[in-house]
Motif scaffolding. Structure first.
Motif, PDB file in Angstrom:
ATOM      1  N   ARG A   9      43.969  21.549  -0.390  1.00  0.00           N
ATOM      2  CA  ARG A   9      43.304  20.483  -1.107  1.00  0.00           C
ATOM      3  C   ARG A   9      41.772  20.583  -1.470  1.00  0.00           C
ATOM      4  O   ARG A   9      41.354  20.121  -2.527  1.00  0.00           O
ATOM      5  N   THR A  42      46.968  11.829   5.841  1.00  0.00           N
ATOM      6  CA  THR A  42      46.759  12.247   4.746  1.00  0.00           C
ATOM      7  C   THR A  42      45.814  11.259   3.883  1.00  0.00           C
ATOM      8  O   THR A  42      45.034  11.551   3.239  1.00  0.00           O
ATOM      9  N   SER A  43      46.185   9.873   4.182  1.00  0.00           N
ATOM     10  CA  SER A  43      45.538   8.830   3.333  1.00  0.00           C
ATOM     11  C   SER A  43      43.812   8.991   3.792  1.00  0.00           C
ATOM     12  O   SER A  43      42.921   8.689   3.169  1.00  0.00           O
ATOM     13  N   GLU A  46      42.411  12.044   2.328  1.00  0.00           N
ATOM     14  CA  GLU A  46      42.104  11.944   0.758  1.00  0.00           C
ATOM     15  C   GLU A  46      41.064  10.887   0.303  1.00  0.00           C
ATOM     16  O   GLU A  46      40.164  11.044  -0.367  1.00  0.00           O
ATOM     17  N   ALA A  50      37.862  11.633  -1.661  1.00  0.00           N
ATOM     18  CA  ALA A  50      37.355  10.992  -2.746  1.00  0.00           C
ATOM     19  C   ALA A  50      35.929  10.496  -2.953  1.00  0.00           C
ATOM     20  O   ALA A  50      35.369  10.401  -3.860  1.00  0.00           O
TER      21      ALA A  50
END
Length: 53
Positions: A9, A42-43, A46, A50
Motif C-alpha cells: 500500500r 485496514t480502515s 488507510e 490518508a
C-alpha cells in the motif's frame, strides 16, 4: 492488514520500514499479534495513510 499489505500500500517500502512506522505514537495500534506478525485494521491504516498524503 499485515506488514506485507502495508508495504504494498505504501509503494513497496521495506518490512523494517513498516515496523519503524508502526512504532510511532501516531500509528494505529495492532489488533492482534499473531505468530506471523502483527495485524492492523485496514480502515485504521488507510485513515493513517490518508492523513499523511
Amino acid at each position: 492488514m499485515g506488514a506485507h499489505e502495508i508495504r504494498v500500500r505504501l509503494g513497496g517500502i521495506s518490512r523494517q520500514r513498516v515496523y519503524q512506522l508502526a512504532s510511532r505514537a501516531d500509528f494505529p495500534a495492532p489488533v492482534a499479534n499473531l505468530a506471523q506478525g502483527k495485524v492492523w485494521l485496514t480502515s485504521d491504516v488507510e485513515a493513517w495513510i490518508a492523513l499523511r498524503r
